[in-house]
Every structure is written in structure tokens, then in C-alpha cells.
Design an enzyme around this catalytic site. Structure first.
Site, PDB file in Angstrom:
ATOM      1  N   ILE A  55       5.068   7.780  -8.922  1.00  0.00           N
ATOM      2  CA  ILE A  55       4.958   6.339  -9.406  1.00  0.00           C
ATOM      3  C   ILE A  55       3.741   6.035  -9.825  1.00  0.00           C
ATOM      4  CG2 ILE A  55       5.126   3.974  -8.706  1.00  0.00           C
ATOM      5  CD1 ILE A  55       7.335   5.004  -6.487  1.00  0.00           C
ATOM      6  N   GLU A  60      -8.001   6.493  -5.549  1.00  0.00           N
ATOM      7  CA  GLU A  60      -7.888   6.907  -4.059  1.00  0.00           C
ATOM      8  C   GLU A  60      -6.731   7.317  -3.521  1.00  0.00           C
ATOM      9  OE1 GLU A  60     -10.128   3.541  -4.081  1.00  0.00           O
ATOM     10  OE2 GLU A  60     -11.483   5.305  -3.695  1.00  0.00           O
ATOM     11  N   ALA A  61      -5.431   6.988  -4.384  1.00  0.00           N
ATOM     12  CA  ALA A  61      -4.181   7.447  -4.003  1.00  0.00           C
ATOM     13  C   ALA A  61      -3.249   7.757  -5.026  1.00  0.00           C
ATOM     14  CB  ALA A  61      -3.597   6.407  -2.660  1.00  0.00           C
ATOM     15  N   ASN A  62      -2.043   8.650  -4.796  1.00  0.00           N
ATOM     16  CA  ASN A  62      -1.228   8.792  -5.557  1.00  0.00           C
ATOM     17  C   ASN A  62       0.094   8.313  -4.773  1.00  0.00           C
ATOM     18  OD1 ASN A  62      -2.533   9.937  -7.816  1.00  0.00           O
ATOM     19  ND2 ASN A  62      -2.464  11.936  -6.633  1.00  0.00           N
ATOM     20  N   LYS A  76       2.617   6.590  -0.354  1.00  0.00           N
ATOM     21  CA  LYS A  76       1.389   6.825  -0.797  1.00  0.00           C
ATOM     22  C   LYS A  76       0.490   7.689  -0.094  1.00  0.00           C
ATOM     23  CE  LYS A  76      -2.321   3.218  -1.796  1.00  0.00           C
ATOM     24  NZ  LYS A  76      -2.678   1.727  -1.776  1.00  0.00           N
ATOM     25  N   GLU A 144       8.777   0.953   2.664  1.00  0.00           N
ATOM     26  CA  GLU A 144       9.782   0.457   1.664  1.00  0.00           C
ATOM     27  C   GLU A 144       9.299   0.567   0.204  1.00  0.00           C
ATOM     28  OE1 GLU A 144      11.909  -3.857   0.530  1.00  0.00           O
ATOM     29  OE2 GLU A 144      10.348  -3.640   1.946  1.00  0.00           O
ATOM     30  N   ILE A 146       9.798  -0.838  -3.390  1.00  0.00           N
ATOM     31  CA  ILE A 146      10.147  -2.269  -4.126  1.00  0.00           C
ATOM     32  C   ILE A 146      10.451  -1.863  -5.484  1.00  0.00           C
ATOM     33  CG2 ILE A 146       9.334  -4.591  -4.722  1.00  0.00           C
ATOM     34  CD1 ILE A 146       9.296  -4.093  -1.819  1.00  0.00           C
ATOM     35  N   ASP A 190      -8.307  -7.566  -2.440  1.00  0.00           N
ATOM     36  CA  ASP A 190      -8.290  -6.902  -3.703  1.00  0.00           C
ATOM     37  C   ASP A 190      -7.070  -7.549  -4.383  1.00  0.00           C
ATOM     38  OD1 ASP A 190      -8.885  -5.285  -5.957  1.00  0.00           O
ATOM     39  OD2 ASP A 190      -7.807  -3.451  -5.247  1.00  0.00           O
ATOM     40  N   TYR A 194      -3.069  -7.295 -10.712  1.00  0.00           N
ATOM     41  CA  TYR A 194      -2.753  -5.825 -10.479  1.00  0.00           C
ATOM     42  C   TYR A 194      -2.363  -5.372  -9.198  1.00  0.00           C
ATOM     43  CZ  TYR A 194      -5.290  -5.411 -14.980  1.00  0.00           C
ATOM     44  OH  TYR A 194      -5.827  -5.463 -16.314  1.00  0.00           O
ATOM     45  N   ASP A 206      -0.809  -2.904  -1.632  1.00  0.00           N
ATOM     46  CA  ASP A 206      -2.330  -2.378  -1.586  1.00  0.00           C
ATOM     47  C   ASP A 206      -3.165  -2.898  -0.825  1.00  0.00           C
ATOM     48  OD1 ASP A 206      -4.242  -0.598  -2.483  1.00  0.00           O
ATOM     49  OD2 ASP A 206      -4.464  -1.185  -4.544  1.00  0.00           O
TER      50      ASP A 206
HETATM   51  N1  LIG Z   1       5.988  -0.247  -2.178  1.00  0.00           N
HETATM   52  C1  LIG Z   1       6.281   0.033  -3.187  1.00  0.00           C
HETATM   53  N2  LIG Z   1       6.984   0.243  -4.375  1.00  0.00           N
HETATM   54  C2  LIG Z   1       7.091   0.349  -5.573  1.00  0.00           C
HETATM   55  N3  LIG Z   1       5.780   0.466  -6.126  1.00  0.00           N
HETATM   56  C3  LIG Z   1       4.955   0.787  -5.358  1.00  0.00           C
HETATM   57  C4  LIG Z   1       4.806   0.318  -3.960  1.00  0.00           C
HETATM   58  N4  LIG Z   1       3.483   0.608  -3.631  1.00  0.00           N
HETATM   59  C5  LIG Z   1       2.913   0.846  -4.899  1.00  0.00           C
HETATM   60  N5  LIG Z   1       3.631   0.796  -5.879  1.00  0.00           N
HETATM   61  C6  LIG Z   1       3.148   1.369  -7.229  1.00  0.00           C
HETATM   62  O1  LIG Z   1       2.137   2.262  -7.093  1.00  0.00           O
HETATM   63  C7  LIG Z   1       0.796   1.699  -7.896  1.00  0.00           C
HETATM   64  C8  LIG Z   1      -0.272   2.131  -6.898  1.00  0.00           C
HETATM   65  O2  LIG Z   1      -0.107   1.383  -5.800  1.00  0.00           O
HETATM   66  P1  LIG Z   1      -1.458   0.709  -4.769  1.00  0.00           P
HETATM   67  O3  LIG Z   1      -1.052   0.339  -3.573  1.00  0.00           O
HETATM   68  O4  LIG Z   1      -1.912  -0.272  -5.626  1.00  0.00           O
HETATM   69  O5  LIG Z   1      -2.500   1.836  -4.930  1.00  0.00           O
HETATM   70  P2  LIG Z   1      -3.979   1.830  -5.796  1.00  0.00           P
HETATM   71  O6  LIG Z   1      -4.940   2.172  -4.736  1.00  0.00           O
HETATM   72  O7  LIG Z   1      -3.689   3.279  -6.612  1.00  0.00           O
HETATM   73  O8  LIG Z   1      -3.748   0.783  -6.758  1.00  0.00           O
HETATM   74  C9  LIG Z   1       1.121  -0.008  -7.753  1.00  0.00           C
HETATM   75  O9  LIG Z   1       0.445  -0.466  -8.949  1.00  0.00           O
HETATM   76  C10 LIG Z   1       2.591  -0.004  -7.922  1.00  0.00           C
HETATM   77  O10 LIG Z   1       3.133   0.114  -9.174  1.00  0.00           O
HETATM   78 MG   LIG Z   2      -3.641  -1.109  -6.543  1.00  0.00          MG
END
Ligand SMILES: Nc1ncnc2c1ncn2[C@@H]1O[C@H](COP(=O)(O)OP(=O)(O)O)[C@@H](O)[C@H]1O
Ligand SMILES: [Mg+2]
Length: 250
Positions: A55, A60-62, A76, A144, A146, A190, A194, A206
Site C-alpha cells: 500500500i 520508517e515503515a512499509n 505496517k 483494520e 481502511i 504528526d 498527510y 500514523d
Molecule cells: N489502516 C490503514 N488502512 C489503509 N491504508 C493505510 C492504513 N494505514 C496506513 N495506510 C496507508 O499507508 C500510508 C502510510 O502509513 P503511515 O501509518 O502514515 O506510515 P508512514 O510512517 O510511512 O507515514 C498511509 O498514508 C496510507 O495511505
Molecule cells: Mg504517515
């Protein structure tokens, strides 16, 4: 080598789908042996039944799509090698919940993953809409999904022009910030367009860096969050000020 082979078989059992070479690159990048083991533990506990595509790839994470017992999941996976653990340290130091964390990179990243689970849980319980958090296994956070049919809900920044009533949406977001602050005793730290998903209503995401109100920088982080949100909504034509929004939260 033997171990790697066994892991391969385990992943085979996860029924991993690798859609294209771009996906493959990401898998190779994040799925070191301990991460594969964590995924395997999640599969044998019946939490994950199939892994899907990527996704998002971040510093920091994928984030990956997956299937669980009750439907779609977001997974994540925190990176240990490439993460900026010095930046992470600022958020952990001063948080009374993480006093006893050893200060090596791996432990900091693993604490970070647990911290995100706890922060999401607190927000969820207080009534802030966030992805329902499920478990953390090592550096893997399961929550979950989203969205629908493998399509994640868009980020607020990408649908700004589609918002019918920006003032109403701002009110909802400020309401969530207030619940976080007063009920969960947390500051997101944060928050911006975004890190808010939008499917007709807002979903905060996040929360790894979110801090408790007793963190020495909590008030600075709160003000920064407020400024980001106010700036975004002013561009959409909503009359609002930092002071006014802070007053609604505190
Ligand atoms: N629970 C979720 N359901 C759907 N998409 C998600 C979810 N969590 C994260 N994402 C997608 O993954 C991206 C990165 O997640 P995020 O938690 O913001 O990590 P990062 O530290 O890389 O910003 C988000 O911008 C969103 O598009
Ligand atoms: Mg983020």
C-alpha cells in the site's frame, strides 16, 4: 541457508502474492528473516491468512494489504535497519511509558511499533476514528484496513477539492483532537492532511510518534498539529485561527 529455505516454505504457506517486480523489491527490502518469522507467527495464530500487495513504502515503515479472519487488514512493517532511530528517540524519551527501553536501534524500533499499537488503542477506545488496532508481533503492526477491495481510502490531501463542507470536517477533526487530548491524554504529534484518511469522514492514522501529555514537548507538538490543520483548512476557505482551535482543544 537451511533456515532461509524453511522460511521460504512458511511464506509459501502464507500464500503470498507478489504482483510485480516492484512489489518483489519491497518484499526483499523489508522481509528479513526475523520479520518473516513474525509474519509466520501471525499466520499460525490465524491472524493473517494471506498477504497482499504494497500500500505504501515509507522511510520508517512499509504498509501492506492482507486478509484476516474478519476481512481486509493493513499490516505496517517497521524497518529496523534504515529507520531514523535518532529522530524516534526524541519521542520516546520523556514518555513515562517507555522509561526502560534500551537505547539500541532494534529495541527503539520495536518499542515504536508497540507504542503505535497502544496509541491507536487509546484513541480507538476514546471514540476517535482510527484503524482498529489488533496486535503487534515484533516489528509488525496489524490493524483494520481502511478502504475496500484492496483500495485504501485516500489521504485528505488528495481529496481536498472533493470536500463538500470543509467547516464541518474541520469541526470533526478538532473534536477528535480534543478527545485525544482530554480523554486519551495524547497528542498526535504528526497530524496533517498527510496522516488523515478520508472516506466521507476523517480517520486519523500514523500514531507511532504520538506522545502522552506529560511529554516535555507535548504542548509544542500540539501547537504544530493545530497549525498544520488550520493552514490546510484556511486554504479551503474556512475562517479559523490557531488560537481559536487551541482554545477548543484545551
Ligand atoms: N489502516 C490503514 N488502512 C489503509 N491504508 C493505510 C492504513 N494505514 C496506513 N495506510 C496507508 O499507508 C500510508 C502510510 O502509513 P503511515 O501509518 O502514515 O506510515 P508512514 O510512517 O510511512 O507515514 C498511509 O498514508 C496510507 O495511505
Ligand atoms: Mg504517515
Amino acid at each position: 541457508m537451511k533456515e532461509m529455505q524453511r522460511i521460504d516454505e512458511k511464506i509459501e504457506q502464507l500464500r503470498v502474492r507478489v504482483k510485480d517486480s516492484e512489489d518483489l523489491k519491497v518484499w526483499g527490502d523489508v522481509f528479513d528473516v526475523p520479520t518473516l518469522k513474525a509474519l509466520y507467527r501471525l499466520a499460525s495464530k490465524d491472524i493473517i491468512s494471506a498477504m497482499g500487495g504494497v500500500i505504501s513504502t515509507g522511510k520508517e515503515a512499509n504498509v501492506f494489504h492482507a486478509i484476516g479472519k474478519e476481512g481486509e487488514l493493513a499490516i505496517k512493517i517497521y524497518k529496523i535497519v534504515t529507520s531514523d532511530f535518532r529522530a524516534m528517540q526524541e519521542y520516546l524519551t520523556g514518555d513515562s511509558r517507555f522509561k526502560n527501553i534500551k537505547h539500541n536501534k532494534k529495541d527503539i524500533v520495536l518499542a515504536w511499533a508497540r507504542k503505535e499499537l497502544r496509541n491507536l488503542s487509546k484513541a480507538y477506545e476514546a471514540g476517535v476514528r482510527v484503524p482498529k488496532p489488533m496486535v503487534v508481533e515484533r516489528n509488525v503492526l496489524v490493524m483494520e484496513f481502511i478502504g475496500k477491495d484492496e483500495h485504501p481510502a485516500p489521504l485528505l490531501k488528495d481529496v481536498a477539492h472533493e470536500i463538500k463542507d470543509p467547516a464541518e470536517l474541520l469541526a470533526k477533526i478538532v473534536d477528535y483532537m480534543s478527545i485525544l487530548y482530554n480523554k486519551s491524554k495524547l497528542v498526535h504529534a504528526d497530524l496533517s492532511e498527510y496522516n488523515i484518511l478520508y472516506d466521507g469522514s476523517p480517520i486519523f492514522i500514523d500514531m507511532g510518534q504520538s506522545v502522552t501529555r506529560d511529554h516535555p514537548n507535548a504542548e509544542t507538538f500540539l501547537l504544530r498539529d493545530v497549525k498544520n490543520i488550520v493552514k490546510f483548512f484556511r486554504k479551503l476557505g474556512v475562517e479559523c485561527s490557531d488560537e481559536e482551535v487551541v482554545a477548543k482543544i484545551r
